[in-house]
Design a protein around this motif. Sequence first.
Motif, PDB file in Angstrom:
ATOM      1  N   HIS A  66       6.358   3.335  -7.151  1.00  0.00           N
ATOM      2  CA  HIS A  66       6.734   4.598  -6.503  1.00  0.00           C
ATOM      3  C   HIS A  66       6.087   4.754  -5.124  1.00  0.00           C
ATOM      4  O   HIS A  66       6.759   5.102  -4.150  1.00  0.00           O
ATOM      5  CB  HIS A  66       6.352   5.774  -7.399  1.00  0.00           C
ATOM      6  N   GLU A  67       4.784   4.499  -5.027  1.00  0.00           N
ATOM      7  CA  GLU A  67       4.094   4.696  -3.746  1.00  0.00           C
ATOM      8  C   GLU A  67       4.606   3.722  -2.686  1.00  0.00           C
ATOM      9  O   GLU A  67       4.785   4.095  -1.519  1.00  0.00           O
ATOM     10  CB  GLU A  67       2.583   4.544  -3.926  1.00  0.00           C
TER      11      GLU A  67
ATOM     12  N   GLU B  20       8.022   4.821  -1.461  1.00  0.00           N
ATOM     13  CA  GLU B  20       7.889   5.948  -0.528  1.00  0.00           C
ATOM     14  C   GLU B  20       7.397   5.457   0.836  1.00  0.00           C
ATOM     15  O   GLU B  20       7.855   5.931   1.884  1.00  0.00           O
ATOM     16  CB  GLU B  20       6.934   7.000  -1.097  1.00  0.00           C
ATOM     17  N   ALA B  21       6.460   4.516   0.824  1.00  0.00           N
ATOM     18  CA  ALA B  21       5.938   3.966   2.082  1.00  0.00           C
ATOM     19  C   ALA B  21       7.033   3.279   2.888  1.00  0.00           C
ATOM     20  O   ALA B  21       7.058   3.372   4.121  1.00  0.00           O
ATOM     21  CB  ALA B  21       4.808   2.985   1.782  1.00  0.00           C
TER      22      ALA B  21
ATOM     23  N   SER C 208       0.827  -1.204   0.000  1.00  0.00           N
ATOM     24  CA  SER C 208       0.000   0.000   0.000  1.00  0.00           C
ATOM     25  C   SER C 208       0.866   1.261   0.000  1.00  0.00           C
ATOM     26  O   SER C 208       2.078   1.189  -0.183  1.00  0.00           O
ATOM     27  CB  SER C 208      -0.935  -0.027   1.202  1.00  0.00           C
ATOM     28  N   ASP C 209       0.234   2.403   0.234  1.00  0.00           N
ATOM     29  CA  ASP C 209       0.947   3.676   0.145  1.00  0.00           C
ATOM     30  C   ASP C 209       1.388   4.174   1.519  1.00  0.00           C
ATOM     31  O   ASP C 209       1.205   3.495   2.547  1.00  0.00           O
ATOM     32  CB  ASP C 209       0.081   4.712  -0.569  1.00  0.00           C
ATOM     33  N   THR C 210       1.959   5.377   1.537  1.00  0.00           N
ATOM     34  CA  THR C 210       2.482   5.942   2.775  1.00  0.00           C
ATOM     35  C   THR C 210       1.385   6.166   3.806  1.00  0.00           C
ATOM     36  O   THR C 210       1.596   5.944   5.006  1.00  0.00           O
ATOM     37  CB  THR C 210       3.201   7.272   2.470  1.00  0.00           C
ATOM     38  N   THR C 211       0.201   6.579   3.373  1.00  0.00           N
ATOM     39  CA  THR C 211      -0.909   6.799   4.302  1.00  0.00           C
ATOM     40  C   THR C 211      -1.242   5.522   5.059  1.00  0.00           C
ATOM     41  O   THR C 211      -1.416   5.526   6.287  1.00  0.00           O
ATOM     42  CB  THR C 211      -2.154   7.309   3.552  1.00  0.00           C
TER      43      THR C 211
END
Length: 275
Positions: free
Chosen positions: A205-206, A209-210, A178-181
């Motif tokens: 990319h996401e 970043e996560a 999943s993403d950073t959130t």
Amino acid sequence: MSNKRPAPDLPEPLAPIVDAHTHLDACGATDAASTAVIVDRAASVGVGQVVTVADDLAAAQWAVQAAHWDPRVYAAVALHPTRANALDEPAKAELERLAADPRVVAIGETGLDYYWPGKLDGCADIETQIEGFRWHIDLAKRLRKPLMIHNREADHDLLTVLLDEGAPNTVIFHCFSSDTTMALACVAEGYVLSFSGTVSFKNAHELREAAKVVPDELILVETDAPYLTPHPFRGAPNEPYCLPYTVRALAEVREQDPAELAKITTANARRVYGI
């Protein structure tokens, strides 16, 4: 996974490392001898311990056997969310029996998969998956073992069910994608995030970043072999021996020394799994 590409070369050793999630049976292991071959190959590059994970009842029975064949192998047992429609009373009884084995270090992989319903014949619907997930959460809490989660396109509902049921002391998001959130939401709850070869994909990319926001004490590494072979071997068959490629890619993303990250993730795996 495609076998059209040759198997990756042995990486430069990086020790010690624990493969926090793999599928030795799907890698071709059938008995004690073939299991030892795969684990020996992993050990030759520093991957000294592996957790082999079940996704159906037969795989759960096999994983526990494998963990008794070789002291370097541990097991996790559950029904994969897409197979939650097979979680009848006999299956529950057998999973409870298997999960109580001391060589079983986690209940998994369980969770929610919102990608496959409607695409895969026989796939459990979402309601059935949630019901099965709740049962596995309860099993993990009763046995005081970590809960190993499979999450595909179900971030919000997974967190909601965990909050509603009350999460076990240890929750591992296997192959975090999943993403950073979502990563920050998991970190806030003290959940452990395990990264696979996907973190080496330049287009992820996401995810990359996560990976930067996960504190050292909440990070694991895995192969999910024979799937998700790390770059530059994407599409080739994966095995636990490929894990150093992922550790080096993850270390690059996080701007850490690979040897230090190997030590950190190994200490985390041994603490989380009690191995």
